[in-house]
Design a protein around this motif. Structure first.
Motif, PDB file in Angstrom:
ATOM      1  N   SER A 393      15.757  10.428  -4.429  1.00 53.89           N
ATOM      2  CA  SER A 393      16.161   9.162  -3.797  1.00 53.89           C
ATOM      3  C   SER A 393      15.318   8.024  -4.354  1.00 53.89           C
ATOM      4  CB  SER A 393      15.972   9.185  -2.282  1.00 53.89           C
ATOM      5  OG  SER A 393      15.628  10.428  -1.846  1.00 53.89           O
ATOM      6  N   PRO A 394      15.937   6.832  -4.482  1.00 53.72           N
ATOM      7  CA  PRO A 394      15.180   5.722  -5.058  1.00 53.72           C
ATOM      8  C   PRO A 394      13.933   5.419  -4.237  1.00 53.72           C
ATOM      9  CG  PRO A 394      17.397   5.035  -4.386  1.00 53.72           C
ATOM     10  CD  PRO A 394      17.260   6.474  -4.029  1.00 53.72           C
ATOM     11  N   GLN A 395      12.941   4.934  -4.945  1.00 54.38           N
ATOM     12  CA  GLN A 395      11.652   4.628  -4.317  1.00 54.38           C
ATOM     13  C   GLN A 395      11.818   3.424  -3.398  1.00 54.38           C
ATOM     14  OE1 GLN A 395       8.734   4.871  -7.328  1.00 54.38           O
ATOM     15  NE2 GLN A 395       7.135   3.875  -6.167  1.00 54.38           N
ATOM     16  N   LYS A 396      11.452   3.563  -2.104  1.00 60.30           N
ATOM     17  CA  LYS A 396      11.641   2.436  -1.162  1.00 60.30           C
ATOM     18  C   LYS A 396      10.625   1.331  -1.423  1.00 60.30           C
ATOM     19  CE  LYS A 396      13.924   4.667   2.684  1.00 60.30           C
ATOM     20  NZ  LYS A 396      13.532   5.946   3.259  1.00 60.30           N
ATOM     21  N   ILE A 397       9.369   1.740  -1.620  1.00 56.29           N
ATOM     22  CA  ILE A 397       8.318   0.753  -1.917  1.00 56.29           C
ATOM     23  C   ILE A 397       8.054   0.849  -3.413  1.00 56.29           C
ATOM     24  CG2 ILE A 397       5.912   0.098  -1.466  1.00 56.29           C
ATOM     25  CD1 ILE A 397       6.996   0.083   1.207  1.00 56.29           C
ATOM     26  N   PRO A 398       8.137  -0.256  -4.165  1.00 56.05           N
ATOM     27  CA  PRO A 398       7.920  -0.161  -5.615  1.00 56.05           C
ATOM     28  C   PRO A 398       6.485   0.250  -5.933  1.00 56.05           C
ATOM     29  CG  PRO A 398       8.021  -2.469  -4.917  1.00 56.05           C
ATOM     30  CD  PRO A 398       8.347  -1.641  -3.713  1.00 56.05           C
ATOM     31  N   ALA A 399       6.290   0.659  -7.204  1.00 63.10           N
ATOM     32  CA  ALA A 399       4.977   1.175  -7.598  1.00 63.10           C
ATOM     33  C   ALA A 399       3.855   0.195  -7.242  1.00 63.10           C
ATOM     34  CB  ALA A 399       4.970   1.459  -9.100  1.00 63.10           C
ATOM     35  N   TYR A 400       4.047  -1.088  -7.543  1.00 70.10           N
ATOM     36  CA  TYR A 400       2.994  -2.049  -7.233  1.00 70.10           C
ATOM     37  C   TYR A 400       2.766  -2.169  -5.722  1.00 70.10           C
ATOM     38  CZ  TYR A 400       1.399  -3.732 -11.715  1.00 70.10           C
ATOM     39  OH  TYR A 400       0.775  -3.808 -12.934  1.00 70.10           O
ATOM     40  N   GLY A 401       3.825  -1.959  -4.945  1.00 68.89           N
ATOM     41  CA  GLY A 401       3.692  -2.000  -3.486  1.00 68.89           C
ATOM     42  C   GLY A 401       2.803  -0.859  -2.998  1.00 68.89           C
ATOM     43  N   ARG A 402       3.010   0.320  -3.567  1.00 71.61           N
ATOM     44  CA  ARG A 402       2.179   1.466  -3.151  1.00 71.61           C
ATOM     45  C   ARG A 402       0.711   1.237  -3.512  1.00 71.61           C
ATOM     46  NH1 ARG A 402       5.222   7.204  -3.766  1.00 71.61           N
ATOM     47  NH2 ARG A 402       7.245   6.559  -3.003  1.00 71.61           N
ATOM     48  N   LEU A 403       0.511   0.654  -4.694  1.00 70.50           N
ATOM     49  CA  LEU A 403      -0.878   0.394  -5.085  1.00 70.50           C
ATOM     50  C   LEU A 403      -1.513  -0.636  -4.155  1.00 70.50           C
ATOM     51  CD1 LEU A 403      -0.622   0.137  -8.981  1.00 70.50           C
ATOM     52  CD2 LEU A 403      -1.120   2.133  -7.610  1.00 70.50           C
ATOM     53  N   LEU A 404      -0.749  -1.715  -3.874  1.00 75.50           N
ATOM     54  CA  LEU A 404      -1.289  -2.771  -3.011  1.00 75.50           C
ATOM     55  C   LEU A 404      -1.591  -2.245  -1.610  1.00 75.50           C
ATOM     56  CD1 LEU A 404       0.947  -5.791  -4.107  1.00 75.50           C
ATOM     57  CD2 LEU A 404      -1.531  -5.601  -4.369  1.00 75.50           C
ATOM     58  N   LEU A 405      -0.739  -1.341  -1.138  1.00 76.90           N
ATOM     59  CA  LEU A 405      -0.969  -0.767   0.185  1.00 76.90           C
ATOM     60  C   LEU A 405      -2.297  -0.005   0.200  1.00 76.90           C
ATOM     61  CD1 LEU A 405       0.373  -0.599   2.893  1.00 76.90           C
ATOM     62  CD2 LEU A 405       1.594   1.443   2.146  1.00 76.90           C
TER      63      LEU A 405
END
Ligand code: NDP
Length: 453
Positions: A393-405
């Motif tokens: 399934s497509p990623q809900k939070i983009p890669a940069y979002g996961r890093l920022l989190l």
């Protein structure tokens, strides 16, 4: 969670295409703390309404799927500061006098990292602040060590987040799930059963106007030194005790330390560098890299790099890991493929020739597949090749979002530790030196082809 973020270089491509959209997505997901605000710093003569307009337009373009309310909510939380970020006084102005800890994101050209870190030190950040440093982290081992020393003069390691956005990609994180949440793969994950591993990031994209950065980097520094070595870490490391940052990053560093520094003879034999010439990709005419605007052809920057490495430890002895990345190729292909050895003895007729199994992790789009052999529908003992595959399934939070989190939560699991960055350069540096000394010829391939033959 920290509620104030300073984005230094806020009018740049990274801020516009990745950071602002990721923040908007986090806002939509309710992951940003109450009262979250961003101070945007750049040199242009701009004001807050002008910056908000810039942000709104970029969010509409790069985060069209994020609801308007989340986008405009973020836009209202932006404040612009015209600043040369190497000036401590301008940093102080953006910090304000609340005394609250901040996240400082260096979305800047790498040449400005060091003077900016010095300016941050002089400005004096509030206790508990965090600093985020983009890639590339240094341009060789010595400069990476120097940058680490400079950072550690001002910040404890746990406050430093070195970004490799590949670690935020769902499929990259899935390597951990696949390896350590299943019993079936791990017993086969070694030199007894694996013949070779390929880690590939091939792009149809050409230079796309990024000569300013790319022409002084090239494919080896841009892709292999960081992103693809990170993938190698996750594919090759020993099982960490937990997924806590210390356990995970210790195992990654162990793996990097086990990667052999190639000898001059091995570099000539096991590495390829090449540059695209004019060609066609679908309906696009692509000029030769050497003729692209702002490219200095004399620099001989490679747009294609391939490196075969060996992990000299008990698990991987003798297994080649080929890391490859190229621009302006005929097909996008980004995947890790584990090629298993053939069966030790074929029970079938000699002409049946069972194909070895291949486990493929597609990175974009996210996909997992396993190639197996079964009996086919024809003659009863004929073999048929079958691909068992699944789209993720497509990623809900983009890669940069996961890093920022992770950065907001103070969890450095998805960021690169100082010693990791240095170990990566230890592997790549001899190759860079040999290439700079022309020990490996610069080959050519037409844009739109499969790369150098
Ligand atoms: P850009 O050149 O597009 O943006 C850099 C920004 O920093 C510009 O707005 C520039 O302003 C500003 N800047 C430079 N020096 C100063 C200074 N002294 N004071 C204030 N502002 C300054 O670069 P990118 O956004 O593309 O890249 C930023 C970082 O992110 C780099 O380290 C890059 O390697 C990394 N990165 C970028 C990716 C991308 O796709 N863009 C992907 C992954 C990483 P001015 O115009 O005035 O010079």
């Amino acid at each position: 969670m920290i509620r104030h973020m300073l984005v230094l270089g806020a009018l740049g491509d990274l801020a516009a295409r990745y950071l602002l959209p990721a923040l908007a997505r986090l806002r939509e997901a309710g992951e940003l703390p109450e009262g979250f605000r961003v101070s945007a710093l750049a040199r242009d003569d701009q004001d807050t309404p002008g910056y908000r307009e810039f942000a709104g337009e970029n969010l509409a373009e790069h985060a069209p799927d994020t609801p308007e309310a989340a986008r405009s909510g973020l836009v209202e939380a932006l404040e612009y500061y015209q600043a040369d970020v190497t000036d401590p006084e301008r940093i102080k102005a953006a910090l304000g006098d609340s005394g609250e800890p901040v996240i400082v994101y260096l979305a800047l050209p790498p040449a400005v990292f060091a003077p900016t870190i010095e300016a941050l030190g002089e400005a004096g950040l509030p206790e508990g602040s965090r600093i985020v440093v983009e890639k590339p982290f240094g341009e060789d081992l010595e400069s990476a060590q120097k940058l680490n020393r400079l950072l550690h003069d001002t910040f404890p390691e746990e406050a430093v987040f070195r970004v490799d956005h590949f670690l935020g990609l769902q499929t990259v994180q899935n390597v951990l799930g696949l390896r350590f949440a299943n019993r079936v793969f791990e017993p086969l994950w070694n030199h007894d059963h694996v013949e070779r591993v390929e880690i590939v990031w091939d792009e149809t994209l050409a230079l796309e106007g990024r000569a300013g950065y790319y022409d002084s980097a090239g494919a080896l520094k841009d892709m292999i030194q960081n992103h693809l070595l990170q993938l190698l870490c996750l594919v090759g490391m020993e099982p960490p005790l937990t997924l806590h940052e210390r356990d995970l990053r210790d195992r990654k560093v162990d793996l990097l330390r086990a990667v052999r520094r190639l000898s001059p003879e091995e570099i000539e034999e096991l590495t390829v560098r090449a540059r695209y010439t004019a060609g066609r990709i679908a309906d696009r005419e692509i000029p030769a890299y050497a003729d692209e605007e702002d490219v200095d052809p004399e620099r001989e920057t490679e747009t294609f790099a391939e490196v075969t490495l060996f992990v000299d430890n008990w698990r991987w002895s003798g297994v080649p890991f080929t890391l490859r990345s190229g621009k302006a190729l005929g097909q996008d292909r980004s995947e890790v493929s584990i090629h298993f050895k053939p069966v030790p003895h074929s029970t079938f007729a000699p002409e049946a020739k069972p194909e070895p199994n291949v486990l493929t992790l597609g990175l974009d789009p996210d996909r997992i597949s396993l190639d197996i052999e079964i009996n086919g529908p024809g003659e009863s003992l004929d073999l048929e090749h079958l691909e068992l595959g699944s789209e993720l399934s497509p990623q809900k939070i983009p890669a940069y979002g996961r890093l920022l989190l992770g950065i907001l939560e103070g969890d450095p699991t998805l960021s690169i530790r100082g010693d990791e960055a240095e170990e990566s350069w230890r592997i790549v540096e001899p190759i860079l030196e040999a290439w700079n000394a022309d020990k490996v010829p610069l080959r050519e391939y037409p844009a739109g082809s499969g790369g150098p033959s």
